[in-house]
Motif scaffolding. Structure first.
Motif, PDB file in Angstrom:
ATOM      1  N   GLU A 139       0.825  -1.206   0.000  1.00 46.15           N
ATOM      2  CA  GLU A 139       0.000   0.000   0.000  1.00 46.15           C
ATOM      3  C   GLU A 139       0.864   1.262   0.000  1.00 46.15           C
ATOM      4  OE1 GLU A 139      -3.892  -1.429   2.528  1.00 46.15           O
ATOM      5  OE2 GLU A 139      -2.100  -0.834   3.621  1.00 46.15           O
ATOM      6  N   TYR A 141       0.249   5.401   0.646  1.00 45.95           N
ATOM      7  CA  TYR A 141      -0.604   6.518   1.046  1.00 45.95           C
ATOM      8  C   TYR A 141       0.049   7.808   0.579  1.00 45.95           C
ATOM      9  CZ  TYR A 141      -2.919   3.264   4.295  1.00 45.95           C
ATOM     10  OH  TYR A 141      -3.603   2.213   4.846  1.00 45.95           O
ATOM     11  N   LEU A 151      -5.187   6.486  -0.802  1.00 42.83           N
ATOM     12  CA  LEU A 151      -4.557   5.190  -0.643  1.00 42.83           C
ATOM     13  C   LEU A 151      -4.602   4.499  -1.984  1.00 42.83           C
ATOM     14  CD1 LEU A 151      -3.458   2.621   0.663  1.00 42.83           C
ATOM     15  CD2 LEU A 151      -5.770   2.163   1.562  1.00 42.83           C
ATOM     16  N   LEU A 156      -9.245   9.184   0.683  1.00 36.94           N
ATOM     17  CA  LEU A 156      -9.370   8.820   2.092  1.00 36.94           C
ATOM     18  C   LEU A 156     -10.242   9.831   2.817  1.00 36.94           C
ATOM     19  CD1 LEU A 156      -5.667   7.913   2.986  1.00 36.94           C
ATOM     20  CD2 LEU A 156      -7.564   6.319   2.605  1.00 36.94           C
ATOM     21  N   ASN A 212      -4.134   5.268   9.805  1.00 33.60           N
ATOM     22  CA  ASN A 212      -5.438   4.704  10.156  1.00 33.60           C
ATOM     23  C   ASN A 212      -6.453   5.781  10.526  1.00 33.60           C
ATOM     24  OD1 ASN A 212      -4.928   1.933   9.764  1.00 33.60           O
ATOM     25  ND2 ASN A 212      -3.868   1.791  11.720  1.00 33.60           N
ATOM     26  N   ALA A 215      -7.601   7.116   7.212  1.00 29.70           N
ATOM     27  CA  ALA A 215      -8.448   6.152   6.507  1.00 29.70           C
ATOM     28  C   ALA A 215      -9.757   5.862   7.235  1.00 29.70           C
ATOM     29  CB  ALA A 215      -7.681   4.850   6.307  1.00 29.70           C
ATOM     30  N   ARG A 217     -10.136   4.371  10.135  1.00 31.94           N
ATOM     31  CA  ARG A 217     -10.107   3.139  10.937  1.00 31.94           C
ATOM     32  C   ARG A 217      -9.938   3.442  12.417  1.00 31.94           C
ATOM     33  NH1 ARG A 217      -5.624   1.984   7.233  1.00 31.94           N
ATOM     34  NH2 ARG A 217      -6.486   1.277   5.235  1.00 31.94           N
ATOM     35  N   ALA A 241      -7.557  14.386   4.608  1.00 28.85           N
ATOM     36  CA  ALA A 241      -8.682  13.446   4.692  1.00 28.85           C
ATOM     37  C   ALA A 241      -9.845  14.019   5.488  1.00 28.85           C
ATOM     38  CB  ALA A 241      -8.217  12.132   5.320  1.00 28.85           C
TER      39      ALA A 241
END
Length: 277
Positions: A139, A141, A151, A156, A212, A215, A217, A241
């Motif tokens: 991955e 970013y 990503l 994101l 995270n 994203a 998460r 983001a």
């Protein structure tokens, strides 16, 4: 390591390259360096002394820098160069590459998967673009100031969570041998978050937690003290983001700040209240 300007052997005509194209080339560079580190990954490194540990860490850094340095200095021959991941504070005016050739290096040496390669171009102390590559997952970013975070090309967005009591949050140790006052602040902040958040994660490196948050998460990440290399990439990614970046008191964050907080807008104020206790 010194913050000196490095010049490529062969200067490329990077001044005419757009920032979007420069970001793509930066992503190529961190991917290439990541391939080198991936080949070195797998067995737990054996060391018996602090000196042997530092030597193993430096060997990983040097292997990745052998790829990163010529590529990035070729892209921006006039930019300064910072590769000491523990350096903090403001940079002199102008452009600087802030690089962590093996973010989470100690994890790499222990055959743990949480490590990455990062490169961030800073202009007048503002991160302009960043690329973070995770070699074990493949991955990448990326973020460009004013143009969003991605990503592998997909946009994101931070979490929509609006209740810290439902939130997953994280913190990290900024550096080994922390000052005793910082250690105490870390401990008390974790205790406070254990009371107010749903789950608290504690691990290094900071950048992976910030990925995270960007994203969606994780809902928030905080850290006391800290260095440019472990906060600037994630700060730009989270901002682009849709997240909020401040210190733990809710004040504007700069590389000189004594604390750092990245959070989804819905939990930011609650996180500040918790960390201000």
């Amino acid at each position: 390591m010194s913050e000196s300007v490095q010049t490529a052997d062969i200067a490329v005509t990077a001044d005419s390259v757009s920032d979007a194209d420069l970001l793509d080339l930066t992503a190529d560079a961190v991917r290439a360096a990541g391939s080198v580190l991936r080949e070195r990954f797998g067995e737990v490194a054996a060391y018996r002394t602090r000196e042997e540990l530092m030597g193993a860490l430096a060997a990983n850094d040097d292997a990745a820098l052998a790829v990163l340095r010529p590529r990035l200095t070729g892209l921006r021959p006039g930019a300064g160069w910072v590769e000491d991941e523990l350096d903090g504070g403001a940079l002199p005016p102008g452009e600087w590459w802030v690089v962590d050739p093996a973010e989470g290096n100690v994890n790499h040496l222990h055959a743990l998967p949480e490590w990455a390669v990062t490169a961030t171009l800073v202009r007048d102390n503002r991160p302009q673009l960043t690329a973070v590559h995770l070699p074990l997952t493949g991955e990448t970013y990326t973020a460009l100031a004013g143009a969003g975070a991605r990503l592998d090309g997909r946009p994101l967005h931070v979490s929509p969570t609006a209740d810290l009591g439902l939130g997953l949050v994280a913190t990290s140790q900024a550096r080994p041998d922390e000052d005793e006052d910082v250690v105490r602040r870390i401990g008390s902040s974790i205790t406070a978050m254990l009371s107010d958040a749903l789950v608290v994660r504690v691990a290094v490196p900071a950048t992976l937690h910030l990925l995270n948050v960007a994203a969606g998460r994780l809902d928030a990440f905080w850290q006391f003290a800290g260095a440019r290399a472990d906060l600037l990439p994630g700060a730009l990614l989270v901002t682009e983001a849709g997240g909020r970046i401040t210190d733990t008191q809710g004040r504007p964050w700069t590389p000189q700040s004594e604390s750092f907080l990245a959070a989804a807008p819905g939990v930011h104020a609650q996180a500040v209240t918790t960390l201000s206790r």
